[in-house]
Structure formats: structure tokens, C-alpha cells
Design a protein around this motif. Structure first.
Motif, PDB file in Angstrom:
ATOM      1  N   CYS A 107      42.819   2.240 -24.705  1.00  0.00           N
ATOM      2  CA  CYS A 107      41.661   2.853 -24.067  1.00  0.00           C
ATOM      3  C   CYS A 107      42.017   3.246 -22.637  1.00  0.00           C
ATOM      4  N   ALA A 108      41.424   4.339 -22.177  1.00  0.00           N
ATOM      5  CA  ALA A 108      41.587   4.778 -20.794  1.00  0.00           C
ATOM      6  C   ALA A 108      40.208   5.092 -20.227  1.00  0.00           C
ATOM      7  N   VAL A 109      39.930   4.553 -19.056  1.00  0.00           N
ATOM      8  CA  VAL A 109      38.667   4.811 -18.363  1.00  0.00           C
ATOM      9  C   VAL A 109      39.012   5.283 -16.946  1.00  0.00           C
ATOM     10  N   ASN A 118      46.715   7.549 -31.103  1.00  0.00           N
ATOM     11  CA  ASN A 118      45.270   7.709 -31.019  1.00  0.00           C
ATOM     12  C   ASN A 118      44.771   6.747 -29.956  1.00  0.00           C
ATOM     13  N   GLU A 119      43.893   7.234 -29.094  1.00  0.00           N
ATOM     14  CA  GLU A 119      43.335   6.383 -28.057  1.00  0.00           C
ATOM     15  C   GLU A 119      41.907   6.802 -27.765  1.00  0.00           C
ATOM     16  N   ILE A 120      41.191   5.947 -27.067  1.00  0.00           N
ATOM     17  CA  ILE A 120      39.811   6.225 -26.720  1.00  0.00           C
ATOM     18  C   ILE A 120      39.744   6.610 -25.248  1.00  0.00           C
ATOM     19  N   LEU A 125      37.473   9.571 -29.386  1.00  0.00           N
ATOM     20  CA  LEU A 125      38.758   9.291 -30.012  1.00  0.00           C
ATOM     21  C   LEU A 125      39.612  10.551 -29.901  1.00  0.00           C
ATOM     22  N   VAL A 126      40.791  10.416 -29.278  1.00  0.00           N
ATOM     23  CA  VAL A 126      41.671  11.570 -29.090  1.00  0.00           C
ATOM     24  C   VAL A 126      43.077  11.227 -29.574  1.00  0.00           C
ATOM     25  N   PHE A 133      43.601  -0.230 -21.035  1.00  0.00           N
ATOM     26  CA  PHE A 133      43.524  -1.529 -21.691  1.00  0.00           C
ATOM     27  C   PHE A 133      43.554  -1.311 -23.194  1.00  0.00           C
ATOM     28  N   ARG A 134      43.858  -2.389 -23.916  1.00  0.00           N
ATOM     29  CA  ARG A 134      43.864  -2.333 -25.382  1.00  0.00           C
ATOM     30  C   ARG A 134      42.858  -3.337 -25.906  1.00  0.00           C
ATOM     31  N   ILE A 135      42.203  -2.948 -26.992  1.00  0.00           N
ATOM     32  CA  ILE A 135      41.282  -3.875 -27.640  1.00  0.00           C
ATOM     33  C   ILE A 135      41.704  -4.072 -29.089  1.00  0.00           C
ATOM     34  N   ALA A 136      41.445  -5.267 -29.579  1.00  0.00           N
ATOM     35  CA  ALA A 136      41.724  -5.606 -30.973  1.00  0.00           C
ATOM     36  C   ALA A 136      40.392  -5.841 -31.664  1.00  0.00           C
TER      37      ALA A 136
END
Length: 187
Positions: free
Chosen positions: A57-59, A99-101, A83-84, A31-34
């Protein structure tokens, strides 16, 4: 983990989480967050939006399934994770870096909303290897489903452990062996 950049971000979901499964069967939700900063301009006496930050983001695993079932586009969430940077090559041969979480924790923000929390059924063994005050697999014992985490608020004690410290009622989410009712919560 040593050397990881751990961040917490509050923002709104841009889209509904997308749940997929790897060939080995592991669930992953993307998912993406703003997150848009706001500042108050004293000259004009109004709020001004800054430049928005959009993060992917990836969970993984059970949390991924819980996210896909619980969250939807537009919801305000709090995300904590690592953060990677990830580099990949496009079909045209161009190298790109994003960059993603990698999400460790996620939940709804309760600043302007309410939520009813329901403990999800666990599919594997208990977390932490113990079972503690719950039966094997992290599930509460039989006896009802009316407590805040789906465990009974009644008189029956949870299986797989006892409330050796005494003082806490059966079904108390803070009850754990060796913890008395006068102790602080275990965190």
C-alpha cells in the motif's frame, strides 16, 4: 475516478510504515498488510486459516505522515483505495508486475482494539477550498483543545464561519453553516 478498481481490505500490518519524501517534498508512506480468510470447519469444530493475501500500500501527503505516526507492525487496519498494477524492470532486466493499493482512507480496526483520535494540524490550505465552520486551513478557532477533533467544546463559536442553522453547540463536529441540530449528519 471512473474505471478505477476500488477495494476495501482488512488485515494486519506486516511491518511498520516506511515514511519517505519525494525530491519535491511530498510525503509517501509505504506499508504491507496481510489479510487471511478464516472459515469454521464444522467437522472438527475449529477455525481454519486460508491462504494469506499480502498487499503493498502507498499513501501520500499529510495522510502519509499521519499513518507513519499512528500505525505500527501488527495493528489491524481497514484500508480503502484503488487497486493498481505497476510494471517495472529489475536490475537484471526482468520485467515484473505488482499489484498495490493507492490508499484513499486508512484507519485502525476497532473490532478488538480501541483508539483515541486526535485531529492532526494541517500544513496547507483548507480541504475543499472553503474553511466552512473552521478557520482558514481547516484549523479550529482558539479556545481550547478538548473536543473530539481538537476543537473547543466551549461556548466560543469557530472562526471563519457561523452556525447559521442554529441548534448545534459551538465545537460540534457536525456543525456547519445551514445545518440545524435536527438534520442528519452530512454524509
Amino acid at each position: 475516478m471512473a474505471g478505477d478498481t476500488v477495494i476495501t481490505i482488512i488485515g494486519n500490518l506486516v511491518d511498520d510504515p516506511e515514511l519517505r519524501f519525494t525530491p519535491s517534498g511530498a510525503a509517501v508512506a509505504n506499508f504491507r498488510i496481510a489479510s487471511t480468510p478464516r472459515t469454521f470447519d464444522r467437522q472438527t469444530n475449529e477455525w481454519k486459516d486460508g491462504e494469506g493475501l499480502f498487499l503493498s500500500c502507498a499513501v501520500w501527503r499529510q495522510a502519509a505522515e499521519n499513518v507513519a505516526e499512528s500505525l505500527q507492525k501488527g495493528m489491524r487496519v481497514i484500508v480503502q483505495g484503488r487497486l493498481v498494477s505497476r510494471t517495472y524492470e529489475t536490475r537484471e532486466g526482468e520485467k515484473r508486475t505488482v499489484n498495490e493499493i493507492q490508499v484513499d482512507e486508512v484507519g485502525p480496526s476497532l473490532t478488538w482494539a480501541t483508539a483515541k483520535v486526535t485531529r492532526a494540524a494541517r500544513s496547507g490550505g483548507g480541504a475543499g477550498g472553503g474553511g466552512g465552520s473552521y478557520g482558514g486551513g481547516g484549523r479550529p478557532a482558539a479556545g481550547g483543545n478538548d473536543g473530539p477533533w481538537g476543537n473547543s467544546g466551549g461556548a466560543s463559536a469557530p472562526s471563519g464561519g457561523s452556525n447559521a442553522g442554529g441548534g448545534a453547540p459551538a465545537g460540534d463536529p457536525w456543525a456547519a453553516p445551514g445545518v440545524s441540530g435536527a438534520d442528519e449528519p452530512p454524509f
